[in-house]
Enzyme design. Structure first.
Site, short mmCIF file in Angstrom:
data_model
loop_
_atom_site.label_atom_id
_atom_site.label_comp_id
_atom_site.label_asym_id
_atom_site.label_seq_id
_atom_site.Cartn_x
_atom_site.Cartn_y
_atom_site.Cartn_z
N LYS A 113 0.84 -1.21 0.00
CA LYS A 113 0.00 0.00 0.00
C LYS A 113 0.87 1.25 0.00
O LYS A 113 0.62 2.21 0.71
CB LYS A 113 -0.99 -0.03 1.17
CG LYS A 113 -1.94 -1.23 1.06
CD LYS A 113 -3.04 -1.25 2.09
CE LYS A 113 -4.06 -2.34 1.84
NZ LYS A 113 -3.55 -3.72 1.85
N ARG A 114 1.88 1.25 -0.86
CA ARG A 114 2.83 2.35 -0.94
C ARG A 114 2.25 3.46 -1.81
O ARG A 114 1.38 3.23 -2.64
CB ARG A 114 4.15 1.87 -1.57
CG ARG A 114 4.86 0.75 -0.80
CD ARG A 114 5.32 1.22 0.56
NE ARG A 114 6.37 0.38 1.11
CZ ARG A 114 6.21 -0.55 2.02
NH1 ARG A 114 5.02 -0.80 2.54
NH2 ARG A 114 7.24 -1.23 2.47
#
Lengths: 312, 312
Positions: free
Chosen positions: B104-105
């Protein structure tokens, strides 16, 4: 001593609201460091990143309250880079700087707890919270940037860990990039999305305020939108603001004045490239160049402190 | 061969749309692994995580198309955990599984590029894109989950790297947690935020479709909101969907049917705890227990395949 108190005291002690962003990039390292590892392994580059960032810490530790390592550039080297990130966080923390790890992490429920447990809790923070400093978190950071897209129940686990370890988070509210408005500026029931996030931030600080009125839940608000910065300072009176976008991204000292409270605290203004790669800026290149890159970092930091000091 | 083609072919080859989530957690490791490292260093725990995940890969590699390592649990061990994450990604990729790194960058501009460069590009993908497999990305993943809060210009750098390396991303659209709706369900001009993100996803796939009509920009849509899953399948016809929330979070096989296309492809359904900690589930504990935890993983994977196969 809570995170918000620690960062505000560091501002008072140094007389500065500058945050130095540690964004090591291969192509822009000063040539003495770059030439020594060009073409070598990620381990060699990671060692160069560690040296670069730790030397910056040595230069700025008495000039600024905090540093902000950007996780992405360390992750770009793979696992070796993450070892370097850990070393840099520890070195900066032991030098007395407040550390803001810029990871923009988040996930749901127990996975959010894992991120919080991973990053939040320096020796100083855990000691301040009455815990054993020997059990500081694996990364040992005082604070972490966090994304709000997953909602309230993804932020609460971070706040719980902040309580336990006198740590802090900075929730992305209004980011400094041109496209940030794509979602953040949408209006629902006459209220922007960023404003809804700001209200959530304020709710999360309720019951958690230090004597100066600040809580553990800070916010990221870009310097490139001065009007919204003023609006959001008012909407989040209990949040320490982390203000990116100064310098290379176009934000000026007058633009960020609104982020600070009446005592000139309550916010830190980040500059990354403008400081750490000052050796390549025309203002400093002739005087210092690559060979004296540390002196360029010092001069750029002092200049930024002076610019900000002039408007506060 | 593009990422979307690779994952759809892996679905056809295995006859399965199950994605096994690799979420190692200290307290839930099978006792043979846990007892051997209890009280020891992060390095020892990291080695246990590697062993745990690689043994799971051995069990499931012929049963499912893909695995999804959750970065948070590796990061929770500090730098040692990130070394383990790198080993697990490489092992799974070499075993022929498509790897979705769940990080979830995201960040802005050139920092987003750093994340993309870090994670996107397995040997298989870089070879498929006509590049040298020896230059696979540091983490060597086929794909990465990405947060959309920073807007369109934060996603474009990922898409560019997808093009260069035949890689994929999964943008968070509608997450499976109860509080996900806090932002995602807000309506602006009669349109939900998640719907706006879905439209952005579809725009980003334009001009990038494989012969089956899928592009590199996938989407995360939770199994716990079946109506929205059907709506979003229609709104994002060119996206491979990653559907979390099956099993432990409450999503059932009937709930996720709408995620798949007419050929039973175009989506993968993730289960993490339900499979990897099957040894502790009452359906499997008596038969296998901790001692035969690998057999419990196999049985739970086969059962999930059968449940999903029954509705497709």
């Amino acid at each position: 001593m809570t995170f918000s108190t620690r960062i505000n005291e560091a501002i008072s002690r140094t007389g500065s609201v500058t945050c130095v962003g540690l964004d090591p990039r291969k192509a822009q390292l000063p040539s003495p460091l770059r030439d020594a590892v060009e073409g070598q392994s990620p381990d060699a580059w990671a060692a160069a990143y560690t040296q670069f960032c730790c030397e910056i810490v040595d230069v700025v530790k008495d000039l600024v309250p905090c540093v902000k390592p950007q996780a992405a550039f360390f992750e770009q080297l793979g696992p070796a880079g993450m070892v370097s990130l850990g070393e840099v966080i520890r070195y900066a923390s032991e030098a007395g700087l407040v550390v803001i790890t810029d990871g923009k992490r988040n996930d749901i429920g127990s996975t959010a707890t894992a991120y919080a447990d991973a990053y939040l809790g320096s020796r100083a923070g855990i000691s301040a919270a009455g815990g054993d400093p020997a059990t500081a978190s694996p990364w040992g950071s005082d604070s972490l940037t966090v994304s709000p897209y997953l909602g309230q129940d993804s932020l609460e686990p971070f706040v719980e860990v902040c309580d336990q370890r006198a740590a802090g988070i900075f929730v992305l509210v209004k980011t400094s990039n041109p496209g940030g408005g794509y979602l953040q500026d949408l209006e629902s029931d006459g209220k922007t999305i960023y404003r809804s996030v700001a209200e959530l931030v304020t709710q999360l600080n309720a019951g958690r305020l230090d004597p100066d009125g600040y809580g553990p839940v800070g916010a990221v608000v870009g310097a490139t939108y001065p009007e919204q910065l003023a609006e959001l300072r008012e909407a989040m009176p209990h949040s320490v603001l982390l203000v990116p976008g100064f310098g290379a991204q176009g934000g000026a000292a007058d633009d960020v004045k609104a982020a600070l409270d009446a005592s000139g605290r309550g916010a830190v203004i980040n500059s990354s490239r403008g400081i750490i790669f000052a050796h390549a800026r025309k203002e400093y290149a002739d005087t210092f160049g690559d060979a004296r890159w540390q002196d360029a970092v010092r001069a750029a930091t002092e200049d930024m402190n002076a610019q900000l000091g002039a408007v506060v």
